[in-house]
Motif scaffolding. Structure first.
Motif: not given
Length: 245
Positions: A104, A106, A108, A111, A113, A137, A139-142
């Motif tokens: 994973n 993580i 911001e 990108k 992908n 995978k 993802t961001t940390n919102e």
């Protein structure tokens, strides 16, 4: 009987700060990405570092800092692929294979992908495993905390290691003998002539339902199936004494 496979799990974690004074030099999973590099002693590849930590953990071999200390000038700006190759060799030494890496990322930015396929291919090549054994995978940390503010990149992953079944493969005779031992408790294994494994009679626990003829038939069929005529001859000699009695 079937020797349950030996499996180990490892957890990998790493986090590095983004060098905002740079505009390129980022490496993730061994792949160069046009983005600000990470601050670290080596090339600061957080993905490869976390993989190493996970493998070391699964093998009970401490952590990456123990094997490649950041106080050693030899590892200054080093390519982290060398660390992965070291892990690969340790896996081979101990007889383990990587079944799965669940990674994973993580962050911001950037990108990730569009770089995932390249990272998977590179990691699988370094570890000499199938591409399908590596999952990545992103993802961001919102926008929460250190990572959410775009100040660093964090990696969390789990590795699944196993000793290949070929390293535990039992002979046909041993497997069948174990099956018989379970269903015929009055029979026991012993080593006969030349160290060959056979089935013997435990006279102290003989029950009416287990006859000598049954035991002899089992021995005869098993030994014949192995085409071990010398051992078969020994077995016949042993059992002839039983029938004589």
């Amino acid at each position: 009987l079937y020797r349950m496979p030996i499996t180990n799990y490892g957890i990998g974690y790493d986090i590095h700060q983004i060098d905002k004074n740079s505009k390129n030099g980022l490496k993730l999973g061994g792949i160069k990405i046009p983005f600000s590099k990470l601050i670290g002693h080596s090339d600061a590849d957080v993905v490869l570092h976390a993989i190493c930590d996970s493998i070391f953990g699964a093998l009970s071999m401490r952590d990456i800092g123990y094997h490649f200390p950041n106080t050693d000038k030899k590892w200054k700006n080093a390519d982290s692929s060398k660390f992965i190759i070291y892990c690969r060799n340790k896996l081979k030494e101990k007889g383990y294979s990587v079944i799965n890496l669940d990674i994973n990322i993580i962050a911001e930015k950037p990108k990730i992908n569009k770089y995932v396929s390249k990272m998977i291919k590179n990691i699988s090549t370094l570890l000499q495993i199938k591409n399908s054994s590596v999952s990545i995978k992103a993802t961001t940390n919102e926008k929460i905390g250190f990572i959410g503010n775009g100040e660093g990149i964090e990696i969390k992953l789990q590795s699944f290691l196993s000793i290949p079944s070929t390293s535990q493969k039992a002979s046909l005779f041993t497997i069948v003998a174990d099956i018989i031992r379970i269903f015929f408790p009055d029979l026991k294994r012993y080593s006969s002539v030349n160290g060959a494994t056979s089935i013997g009679l435990n006279s102290n626990r003989l029950s009416p339902r287990t006859s000598v003829s049954t035991m002899f038939s089992i021995q005869l069929s098993l030994l014949y199936s192995l085409r071990n005529l010398e051992t078969l001859h020994s077995c016949l000699s042993i059992n002839s004494n039983l029938f004589a009695n």
